[in-house]
Design a protein around this motif. Structure first.
Motif, PDB file in Angstrom:
ATOM      1  N   GLY A   1       0.583  -1.091   0.102  1.00 55.71           N
ATOM      2  CA  GLY A   1      -0.103  -0.043   0.102  1.00 55.71           C
ATOM      3  C   GLY A   1       0.726   1.243  -0.048  1.00 55.71           C
ATOM      4  N   THR A   2       2.182   0.980   0.042  1.00 58.87           N
ATOM      5  CA  THR A   2       2.995   2.278   0.179  1.00 58.87           C
ATOM      6  C   THR A   2       3.040   3.177  -1.192  1.00 58.87           C
ATOM      7  N   GLN A   3       2.568   4.295  -1.191  1.00 63.01           N
ATOM      8  CA  GLN A   3       2.594   5.147  -2.742  1.00 63.01           C
ATOM      9  C   GLN A   3       4.104   5.147  -3.014  1.00 63.01           C
ATOM     10  N   ILE A   4       4.054   5.025  -4.297  1.00 65.44           N
ATOM     11  CA  ILE A   4       5.562   5.027  -4.794  1.00 65.44           C
ATOM     12  C   ILE A   4       5.608   6.059  -5.896  1.00 65.44           C
ATOM     13  N   ALA A   5       4.659   6.511  -6.566  1.00 66.83           N
ATOM     14  CA  ALA A   5       4.724   7.731  -7.679  1.00 66.83           C
ATOM     15  C   ALA A   5       3.314   8.218  -8.066  1.00 66.83           C
ATOM     16  N   LEU A   6       3.248   9.284  -8.275  1.00 69.06           N
ATOM     17  CA  LEU A   6       2.171   9.995  -9.039  1.00 69.06           C
ATOM     18  C   LEU A   6       2.524  10.120 -10.418  1.00 69.06           C
ATOM     19  N   LEU A   7       1.763   9.860 -11.460  1.00 66.32           N
ATOM     20  CA  LEU A   7       1.977  10.069 -12.904  1.00 66.32           C
ATOM     21  C   LEU A   7       0.793  10.705 -13.640  1.00 66.32           C
ATOM     22  N   THR A   8       0.881  11.385 -14.659  1.00 70.64           N
ATOM     23  CA  THR A   8      -0.197  11.997 -15.270  1.00 70.64           C
ATOM     24  C   THR A   8      -0.776  11.313 -16.166  1.00 70.64           C
ATOM     25  N   ASP A   9      -0.308  10.026 -16.634  1.00 70.95           N
ATOM     26  CA  ASP A   9      -0.794   9.214 -17.854  1.00 70.95           C
ATOM     27  C   ASP A   9      -0.616   7.950 -17.205  1.00 70.95           C
ATOM     28  N   ARG A  10      -1.724   7.161 -17.670  1.00 69.73           N
ATOM     29  CA  ARG A  10      -2.159   5.797 -17.318  1.00 69.73           C
ATOM     30  C   ARG A  10      -1.008   4.828 -18.108  1.00 69.73           C
ATOM     31  N   ASP A  11      -0.916   5.225 -19.480  1.00 66.78           N
ATOM     32  CA  ASP A  11       0.138   4.275 -20.047  1.00 66.78           C
ATOM     33  C   ASP A  11       1.673   4.455 -19.704  1.00 66.78           C
ATOM     34  N   VAL A  12       1.908   5.719 -19.160  1.00 66.85           N
ATOM     35  CA  VAL A  12       3.244   6.112 -18.637  1.00 66.85           C
ATOM     36  C   VAL A  12       3.370   5.164 -17.404  1.00 66.85           C
ATOM     37  N   ALA A  13       2.428   5.353 -16.587  1.00 64.58           N
ATOM     38  CA  ALA A  13       2.237   4.730 -15.141  1.00 64.58           C
ATOM     39  C   ALA A  13       2.559   3.135 -15.403  1.00 64.58           C
ATOM     40  N   PHE A  14       1.955   2.454 -16.496  1.00 56.35           N
ATOM     41  CA  PHE A  14       2.074   1.021 -16.626  1.00 56.35           C
ATOM     42  C   PHE A  14       3.665   1.015 -17.169  1.00 56.35           C
ATOM     43  N   ALA A  15       4.020   1.717 -18.043  1.00 59.15           N
ATOM     44  CA  ALA A  15       5.363   1.466 -18.760  1.00 59.15           C
ATOM     45  C   ALA A  15       6.437   1.778 -17.671  1.00 59.15           C
ATOM     46  N   THR A  16       6.361   2.505 -16.733  1.00 57.08           N
ATOM     47  CA  THR A  16       7.184   3.027 -15.711  1.00 57.08           C
ATOM     48  C   THR A  16       7.214   1.848 -14.842  1.00 57.08           C
ATOM     49  N   VAL A  17       6.151   1.010 -14.308  1.00 58.09           N
ATOM     50  CA  VAL A  17       6.183  -0.047 -13.595  1.00 58.09           C
ATOM     51  C   VAL A  17       6.849  -1.413 -14.074  1.00 58.09           C
ATOM     52  N   ARG A  18       6.608  -1.365 -15.503  1.00 61.48           N
ATOM     53  CA  ARG A  18       7.406  -2.331 -16.072  1.00 61.48           C
ATOM     54  C   ARG A  18       8.658  -2.349 -16.248  1.00 61.48           C
ATOM     55  N   GLN A  19       9.377  -1.195 -16.488  1.00 58.14           N
ATOM     56  CA  GLN A  19      10.654  -0.697 -16.502  1.00 58.14           C
ATOM     57  C   GLN A  19      11.415  -1.231 -15.344  1.00 58.14           C
ATOM     58  N   HIS A  20      10.392  -1.217 -14.141  1.00 59.42           N
ATOM     59  CA  HIS A  20      11.290  -1.537 -12.970  1.00 59.42           C
ATOM     60  C   HIS A  20      11.040  -2.791 -12.500  1.00 59.42           C
ATOM     61  N   ASP A  21      10.700  -3.778 -13.587  1.00 56.22           N
ATOM     62  CA  ASP A  21      10.605  -5.286 -13.540  1.00 56.22           C
ATOM     63  C   ASP A  21       9.574  -5.761 -12.529  1.00 56.22           C
ATOM     64  N   LEU A  22       8.364  -4.837 -12.512  1.00 58.46           N
ATOM     65  CA  LEU A  22       7.138  -5.199 -11.889  1.00 58.46           C
ATOM     66  C   LEU A  22       6.123  -5.321 -12.498  1.00 58.46           C
ATOM     67  N   GLU A  23       5.033  -6.219 -12.039  1.00 57.00           N
ATOM     68  CA  GLU A  23       3.749  -6.234 -12.899  1.00 57.00           C
ATOM     69  C   GLU A  23       2.768  -5.369 -12.541  1.00 57.00           C
ATOM     70  N   PRO A  24       2.288  -4.363 -13.371  1.00 60.18           N
ATOM     71  CA  PRO A  24       1.261  -3.501 -13.168  1.00 60.18           C
ATOM     72  C   PRO A  24      -0.007  -4.291 -12.939  1.00 60.18           C
ATOM     73  N   LEU A  25      -0.763  -3.728 -11.935  1.00 60.88           N
ATOM     74  CA  LEU A  25      -2.179  -4.137 -11.754  1.00 60.88           C
ATOM     75  C   LEU A  25      -3.129  -2.939 -11.646  1.00 60.88           C
ATOM     76  N   SER A  26      -4.138  -2.874 -12.396  1.00 60.88           N
ATOM     77  CA  SER A  26      -5.004  -1.882 -12.149  1.00 60.88           C
ATOM     78  C   SER A  26      -6.138  -1.677 -10.956  1.00 60.88           C
ATOM     79  N   VAL A  27      -6.147  -1.026 -10.258  1.00 58.49           N
ATOM     80  CA  VAL A  27      -7.337  -0.924  -9.088  1.00 58.49           C
ATOM     81  C   VAL A  27      -8.478   0.032  -9.497  1.00 58.49           C
ATOM     82  N   HIS A  28      -9.321  -0.541  -9.528  1.00 56.13           N
ATOM     83  CA  HIS A  28     -10.694   0.442  -9.777  1.00 56.13           C
ATOM     84  C   HIS A  28     -11.313   0.868  -8.470  1.00 56.13           C
TER      85      HIS A  28
END
Length: 71
Positions: free
Chosen positions: A44-71
């Motif tokens: 639950g620790t906040q890591i980052a705030l990004l203005t674009d969803r695609d950039v958020a997913f790409a950033t997570v993947r660049q750090h070798d993590l699997e992004p999951l969307s929370v609704h």
């Protein structure tokens, strides 16, 4: 005990840490009336705030993590 049984018997703390090294959660939030995407670690620790969803997913993947969307 097989892997599925081990997961079923996890404590709340163990469940919170499960996937900590592999998963990041992305959630749309509002900051000062602006929609942004918050990236959170498995605990639950906040890591980052990004203005674009695609950039958020790409950033997570660049750090070798699997992004999951929370609704």
């Amino acid at each position: 005990m097989n892997e599925i049984e081990r997961i079923r018997h996890m404590s709340a703390r163990e469940l919170a840490l499960f996937g900590m090294q592999d998963i990041a959660y992305i959630k749309r939030v509002s900051v000062n009336d602006v929609a942004v995407y918050a990236v959170h670690a498995a605990d639950g620790t906040q890591i980052a705030l990004l203005t674009d969803r695609d950039v958020a997913f790409a950033t997570v993947r660049q750090h070798d993590l699997e992004p999951l969307s929370v609704h």
